[in-house]
Scaffold this motif. Structure first.
Motif, mmCIF file in Angstrom:
data_model
loop_
_atom_site.group_PDB
_atom_site.id
_atom_site.type_symbol
_atom_site.label_atom_id
_atom_site.label_comp_id
_atom_site.label_asym_id
_atom_site.label_seq_id
_atom_site.Cartn_x
_atom_site.Cartn_y
_atom_site.Cartn_z
ATOM 1 N N UNK A 155 72.462 33.185 -11.766
ATOM 2 C CA UNK A 155 72.326 33.452 -13.197
ATOM 3 C C UNK A 155 71.998 32.170 -13.966
ATOM 4 N N UNK A 156 72.675 31.073 -13.627
ATOM 5 C CA UNK A 156 72.416 29.805 -14.315
ATOM 6 C C UNK A 156 70.984 29.332 -14.097
ATOM 7 N N UNK A 157 70.500 29.437 -12.859
ATOM 8 C CA UNK A 157 69.116 29.045 -12.574
ATOM 9 C C UNK A 157 68.135 29.926 -13.323
ATOM 10 N N UNK A 158 68.411 31.209 -13.355
ATOM 11 C CA UNK A 158 67.552 32.156 -14.069
ATOM 12 C C UNK A 158 67.493 31.809 -15.561
ATOM 13 N N UNK A 159 68.655 31.538 -16.146
ATOM 14 C CA UNK A 159 68.717 31.201 -17.573
ATOM 15 C C UNK A 159 68.026 29.867 -17.847
ATOM 16 N N UNK A 160 68.245 28.885 -16.981
ATOM 17 C CA UNK A 160 67.580 27.584 -17.149
ATOM 18 C C UNK A 160 66.063 27.733 -17.086
ATOM 19 N N UNK A 161 65.577 28.581 -16.182
ATOM 20 C CA UNK A 161 64.142 28.824 -16.064
ATOM 21 C C UNK A 161 63.603 29.459 -17.347
#
Length: 197
Positions: A155-161
């Motif tokens: 989720x964090x990677x998705x949001x950062x992207x």
């Protein structure tokens, strides 16, 4: 024209709850700076704001959709994990309850000899079950922590992207808006990373 620009600013402020505070401030200040710049050609202003307001709105819409998808994916994964581990927890809880019941029944026996024999036998048998249950519980805790960590990282990677895409697209659109307001009109549509999947 100022009304359109203010409307866009309100949309940005209301939609970007997921963007870190410093990114929101930087975006708003830049857009406010552009809005407050003295302009001499109202026709050029109307053209530029008319052209770039929908582009900036689309960037916000894409960011909002991507952020919601990140959260939806997390929620689906989290629900699946909770359901899977609920079954494990029910089985472990049932084992603990059965073991306790088996020992508690010993105290209700009519003679001390029966009670001591019951506690001795039941204690040994239930001890083995509880030792197995304890190991299963610790293994489940480790596995559960890993799965939660995994979906949280995703989720964090998705949001950062999504934030990076928004920042890049918004910077490009603001740059071209400023160039347009300065009279450097770009004839092609801006290259936005929202188009690239």
């Amino acid at each position: 024209m100022l009304f359109k620009a203010l409307s866009l600013l309100v949309v940005i402020a209301s939609v970007l709850a997921e963007v870190p505070a410093e990114d929101i401030i930087n975006t708003d200040v830049t857009l406010l700076d552009v809005m407050m710049m003295p302009r001499g050609d109202p026709v050029l202003d109307a053209y530029c704001w008319g052209r770039y307001t929908p582009i900036m709105k689309e960037i916000i819409d894409v960011f909002e959709a991507e952020s919601k998808q990140c959260q939806t994916d997390f929620d689906i994964g989290n629900t699946a994990i909770v359901q899977r581990y609920s079954i494990i927890l029910e089985n472990i809880s049932a084992t603990a309850e059965e073991s306790c019941d088996a020992l508690l029944k010993c105290g209700d026996l009519s003679t001390q000899l029966e009670a001591f024999n019951c506690f001795g036998t039941a204690g040994r048998d239930q001890s083995q079950k509880l030792t197995t249950m304890s190991g299963d519980s610790l293994a489940a805790a480790i596995s559960l922590a890993e799965e939660i960590s995994s979906i949280t990282s995703i989720q964090n990677l998705c949001t950062e992207k999504a934030i990076a895409r928004y920042s890049n697209d918004n910077s490009q659109a603001l740059k071209e808006l400023i160039e347009c307001l300065d009279g450097n009109i770009v004839t092609d549509q801006p290259e936005l990373t929202t188009i690239v999947n």
